[in-house]
Design a protein around this motif. Structure first.
Motif, PDB file in Angstrom:
ATOM      1  N   ASN A 258      37.930 -10.987 -19.664  1.00 27.94           N
ATOM      2  CA  ASN A 258      36.528 -10.575 -19.177  1.00 27.94           C
ATOM      3  C   ASN A 258      35.366 -11.255 -20.385  1.00 27.94           C
ATOM      4  N   MET A 259      35.981 -11.421 -21.414  1.00 32.83           N
ATOM      5  CA  MET A 259      34.767 -12.203 -22.286  1.00 32.83           C
ATOM      6  C   MET A 259      35.085 -13.598 -22.377  1.00 32.83           C
ATOM      7  N   ILE A 260      36.304 -13.926 -22.532  1.00 29.17           N
ATOM      8  CA  ILE A 260      36.852 -15.332 -22.745  1.00 29.17           C
ATOM      9  C   ILE A 260      36.329 -16.464 -21.748  1.00 29.17           C
ATOM     10  N   LEU A 261      36.931 -15.798 -20.441  1.00 29.61           N
ATOM     11  CA  LEU A 261      36.770 -16.635 -19.337  1.00 29.61           C
ATOM     12  C   LEU A 261      35.255 -17.042 -18.892  1.00 29.61           C
ATOM     13  N   PRO A 262      34.269 -16.279 -18.638  1.00 30.37           N
ATOM     14  CA  PRO A 262      33.191 -16.746 -18.371  1.00 30.37           C
ATOM     15  C   PRO A 262      32.240 -17.526 -19.311  1.00 30.37           C
ATOM     16  N   ILE A 263      32.694 -17.327 -20.742  1.00 28.77           N
ATOM     17  CA  ILE A 263      32.038 -18.014 -21.749  1.00 28.77           C
ATOM     18  C   ILE A 263      32.866 -19.431 -21.752  1.00 28.77           C
ATOM     19  N   LEU A 264      34.204 -19.516 -21.798  1.00 33.45           N
ATOM     20  CA  LEU A 264      34.913 -20.833 -21.465  1.00 33.45           C
ATOM     21  C   LEU A 264      34.613 -21.593 -20.241  1.00 33.45           C
ATOM     22  N   VAL A 265      34.413 -20.939 -19.183  1.00 32.64           N
ATOM     23  CA  VAL A 265      33.768 -21.669 -17.864  1.00 32.64           C
ATOM     24  C   VAL A 265      32.258 -22.254 -18.109  1.00 32.64           C
ATOM     25  N   MET A 266      31.483 -21.476 -18.747  1.00 30.20           N
ATOM     26  CA  MET A 266      30.109 -21.873 -19.259  1.00 30.20           C
ATOM     27  C   MET A 266      30.030 -23.258 -19.896  1.00 30.20           C
ATOM     28  N   VAL A 268      32.765 -25.406 -20.639  1.00 34.59           N
ATOM     29  CA  VAL A 268      33.482 -26.557 -20.034  1.00 34.59           C
ATOM     30  C   VAL A 268      32.738 -27.100 -18.769  1.00 34.59           C
ATOM     31  N   THR A 269      32.145 -26.215 -18.235  1.00 32.80           N
ATOM     32  CA  THR A 269      30.949 -26.834 -17.296  1.00 32.80           C
ATOM     33  C   THR A 269      29.919 -27.735 -17.877  1.00 32.80           C
ATOM     34  N   ILE A 270      29.412 -27.019 -18.810  1.00 29.41           N
ATOM     35  CA  ILE A 270      28.257 -27.630 -19.470  1.00 29.41           C
ATOM     36  C   ILE A 270      28.819 -29.049 -19.773  1.00 29.41           C
ATOM     37  N   MET A 271      29.918 -29.209 -20.663  1.00 28.69           N
ATOM     38  CA  MET A 271      30.306 -30.450 -21.324  1.00 28.69           C
ATOM     39  C   MET A 271      30.526 -31.252 -20.121  1.00 28.69           C
ATOM     40  N   SER A 272      31.351 -30.955 -19.053  1.00 27.45           N
ATOM     41  CA  SER A 272      31.686 -31.794 -17.857  1.00 27.45           C
ATOM     42  C   SER A 272      30.660 -32.315 -17.160  1.00 27.45           C
ATOM     43  N   ILE A 273      29.760 -31.701 -16.764  1.00 26.25           N
ATOM     44  CA  ILE A 273      28.572 -32.182 -16.091  1.00 26.25           C
ATOM     45  C   ILE A 273      27.924 -33.273 -17.147  1.00 26.25           C
ATOM     46  N   LEU A 274      27.866 -32.865 -18.417  1.00 24.48           N
ATOM     47  CA  LEU A 274      26.978 -33.779 -19.276  1.00 24.48           C
ATOM     48  C   LEU A 274      27.794 -35.121 -19.478  1.00 24.48           C
ATOM     49  N   ILE A 275      29.301 -35.023 -19.373  1.00 20.58           N
ATOM     50  CA  ILE A 275      29.970 -36.458 -19.443  1.00 20.58           C
ATOM     51  C   ILE A 275      29.743 -36.971 -17.990  1.00 20.58           C
ATOM     52  N   GLN A 289      20.455 -29.555 -16.069  1.00 20.49           N
ATOM     53  CA  GLN A 289      21.524 -29.556 -14.470  1.00 20.49           C
ATOM     54  C   GLN A 289      22.980 -28.748 -15.443  1.00 20.49           C
ATOM     55  N   SER A 290      23.332 -29.261 -16.446  1.00 21.07           N
ATOM     56  CA  SER A 290      24.690 -28.631 -17.020  1.00 21.07           C
ATOM     57  C   SER A 290      24.264 -27.290 -17.274  1.00 21.07           C
ATOM     58  N   LEU A 291      23.139 -26.820 -17.841  1.00 22.77           N
ATOM     59  CA  LEU A 291      22.860 -25.506 -18.339  1.00 22.77           C
ATOM     60  C   LEU A 291      22.756 -24.530 -17.100  1.00 22.77           C
ATOM     61  N   LEU A 292      22.119 -24.867 -16.072  1.00 18.72           N
ATOM     62  CA  LEU A 292      21.989 -24.480 -14.643  1.00 18.72           C
ATOM     63  C   LEU A 292      23.527 -24.069 -14.206  1.00 18.72           C
ATOM     64  N   TRP A 293      24.384 -25.106 -14.013  1.00 16.80           N
ATOM     65  CA  TRP A 293      25.742 -24.814 -13.312  1.00 16.80           C
ATOM     66  C   TRP A 293      26.538 -24.247 -14.416  1.00 16.80           C
ATOM     67  N   GLY A 294      26.504 -24.295 -15.611  1.00 16.20           N
ATOM     68  CA  GLY A 294      27.149 -23.584 -16.451  1.00 16.20           C
ATOM     69  C   GLY A 294      26.994 -22.053 -16.435  1.00 16.20           C
ATOM     70  N   SER A 295      25.777 -21.616 -16.403  1.00 21.25           N
ATOM     71  CA  SER A 295      25.330 -20.085 -16.195  1.00 21.25           C
ATOM     72  C   SER A 295      25.796 -19.708 -15.094  1.00 21.25           C
ATOM     73  N   PHE A 296      25.564 -20.595 -13.923  1.00 21.73           N
ATOM     74  CA  PHE A 296      25.821 -20.087 -12.624  1.00 21.73           C
ATOM     75  C   PHE A 296      27.482 -19.836 -12.426  1.00 21.73           C
ATOM     76  N   LEU A 297      28.172 -20.559 -12.631  1.00 23.94           N
ATOM     77  CA  LEU A 297      29.727 -20.616 -12.620  1.00 23.94           C
ATOM     78  C   LEU A 297      30.099 -19.454 -13.586  1.00 23.94           C
ATOM     79  N   ALA A 298      29.506 -19.314 -14.673  1.00 18.48           N
ATOM     80  CA  ALA A 298      30.037 -18.112 -15.589  1.00 18.48           C
ATOM     81  C   ALA A 298      29.972 -17.033 -15.136  1.00 18.48           C
TER      82      ALA A 298
END
Length: 471
Positions: A258-266, A268-275, A289-298
């Protein structure tokens, strides 16, 4: 219109009130009102401009995304706490596996996270603080020390490793100051080892993780945390950046997932959108945009876990998300006002006025040191590093060229002095965000960090004076 000395009054009053009242919200509001009155013809227009300036802050997608992401991160942290994620994470990292066994290692972990996340100062503050806080709290790292480590590894490090949007911006400032286009990149990289302020700040932060070098208010804060377990100053009259830790819900069990998954999702999402948005180059990606999507999906991922694990019903989950957002509302409001004050200061021409005021003191040997001092004052008064760089580049660099002074040395002084304000000013956005994710009161952070940043600046001035005569 040239407002002259009147352009200095609003930011000056803002900083003085913030220090005197220990209430950044009231200080920023007063500064916005005074700035609006300065550029308006009458009282009614000034009051009207005060409100409209705040509204126009949300016309910027970047400002809105940062504020919304801050609220979402507040919701994420709250759900992680309430679902037992922090208990599970700390239990594994500190107790069962003993991966991080001491306060020193917790501090180093925080410093290292800031170094790894180098693409954006704001992103670094928010991600580093969110991930490191549970460990820092469990091992009694004072919130003042945590805020210092988070803040010092944000923009100071971004400027030393400008493999992001900073590269284009800083190169642009150099060319605007008269550096030929084909030489700008080379001059930028030559200026990095001459950016004494940022180098000293980042290195000192690392040393402070392991060696007993803390002094002044910071030493007292660390001693308080060690002796009493109080991570915040109990005498602080300002609300902390985030809500205090919440107990897990009765239906929750300690689960590290419950700690690792949302942080990891945030992450990975940030890095993926940046790429993706950078077409393979994350340094050219859309950071906001990466920050917004990362925090939302987290938030989405931890919400999903809470429902699957039957910790909350859907209605309870909605209430918990809103409660988490509410914990960040105060800091989001302060950030909104900081974003509002910045264009008013630019409109009044505060930077140009201060620069012209000090220009008479410039001599060839003293140019780098005086450039550093002027940019320090300018960035501290305005709370913006980028704006200060833009102003000083067209003043200091042409003078360096005409006086035959080292361009990389002058550029290093300009970049370092500009970061000083971003690092030290209570109205800087990274100051506010460092406090938001570490849980430190803004004025407690400013008070404990100020002896350090002034020390870094003093050493830098001496080095620039020496180099000005030698190089």
């Amino acid at each position: 219109m040239d407002y002259g000395f009147y352009s200095v009054i609003p930011p000056l009053v803002t900083i003085v009130l913030a220090l005197a009242l220990r209430n950044v919200f009231a200080a920023l509001l007063a500064g916005i009102f005074l700035g609006s009155m300065t550029v308006s013809a009458d009282v009614f227009s000034g009051v009207n401009l005060t409100f409209n300036s705040i509204v126009k802050t949300f016309a910027s997608s970047g400002n809105t995304i940062v504020i919304l992401s801050l609220l979402l991160i507040g919701a994420m942290l709250h759900l992680i706490e309430r679902s037992g994620g922090i208990e599970g994470f700390v239990d594994i990292m500190v107790h069962k596996k003993s991966i991080i066994r001491s306060k020193k290692l917790a501090c180093f972990f925080t410093w290292l996270l800031g170094i790894v996340i180098f693409t954006s100062g704001s992103l670094s503050c928010m991600v580093t603080g969110s991930i490191a806080r549970p460990l820092n709290d469990s091992l009694k790292v004072s919130h003042e020390k945590a805020a210092f480590l988070i803040h010092t590894t944000s923009t100071p490090w971004c400027v030393l490793l400008p493999l992001s949007g900073w590269l284009g911006a800083m190169t642009g400032y150099l060319t605007s100051g008269g550096v030929p286009d084909d030489q700008a990149i080379a001059v930028l990289f030559e200026s990095i080892p001459l950016n004494f302020y940022c180098i000293i700040a980042v290195v000192f932060a690392l040393i402070s993780c392991f060696a007993p070098v803390d002094f002044g208010p910071m030493k007292k804060a660390e001693e308080r945390a060690d002796s009493t377990g109080a991570l915040d100053n109990p005498d602080s009259r300002e609300e902390q950046g985030t809500a205090s830790a919440n107990k897990p819900a009765d239906t929750a069990k300690p689960r590290i997932i419950n700690m690792i998954l949302p942080i990891l999702v945030m992450i990975v999402t940030i890095m993926s959108i940046l790429i993706i948005t950078g077409k393979g180059d994350p340094t050219k990606g859309a950071g906001m945009q990466s920050l917004l999507w990362g925090s939302f999906l987290a938030v989405f991922s931890i919400s999903f876990l809470c429902l699957v694990e039957r910790i909350f019903t859907l209605q309870q989950l909605t209430n918990e998300i809103l409660t988490g957002m509410k914990s960040m509302f105060g800091i989001a409001a302060i950030l909104c006002l900081a974003f509002t004050l910045s264009p008013l200061v630019k409109q009044m021409g505060t930077g140009a006025y201060l620069s012209s005021l000090f220009s008479s003191f410039l001599t060839p040997a003293a140019l780098p040191a005086v450039t550093f001092i002027i940019t320090m004052i300018l960035s501290f008064a305005t709370g913006t590093s980028m704006g200060t760089m833009a102003i000083m580049a067209v003043i200091a660099l042409p003078m360096a060229i005409s006086m035959d002074v080292s361009i990389p040395l002058t550029a290093g002084a300009m970049f370092g002095g500009s970061i000083f304000g971003d690092h030290a000013s209570p109205i800087s956005d990274t100051t506010i965000m460092s406090c938001a994710t570490s849980g430190c009161a803004i004025m407690d952070h400013v008070k404990t960090q100020m002896p350090y940043v002034l020390g870094f600046a003093l050493v830098s001035i001496v080095l620039y004076l020496i180099c000005g005569f030698v190089m």
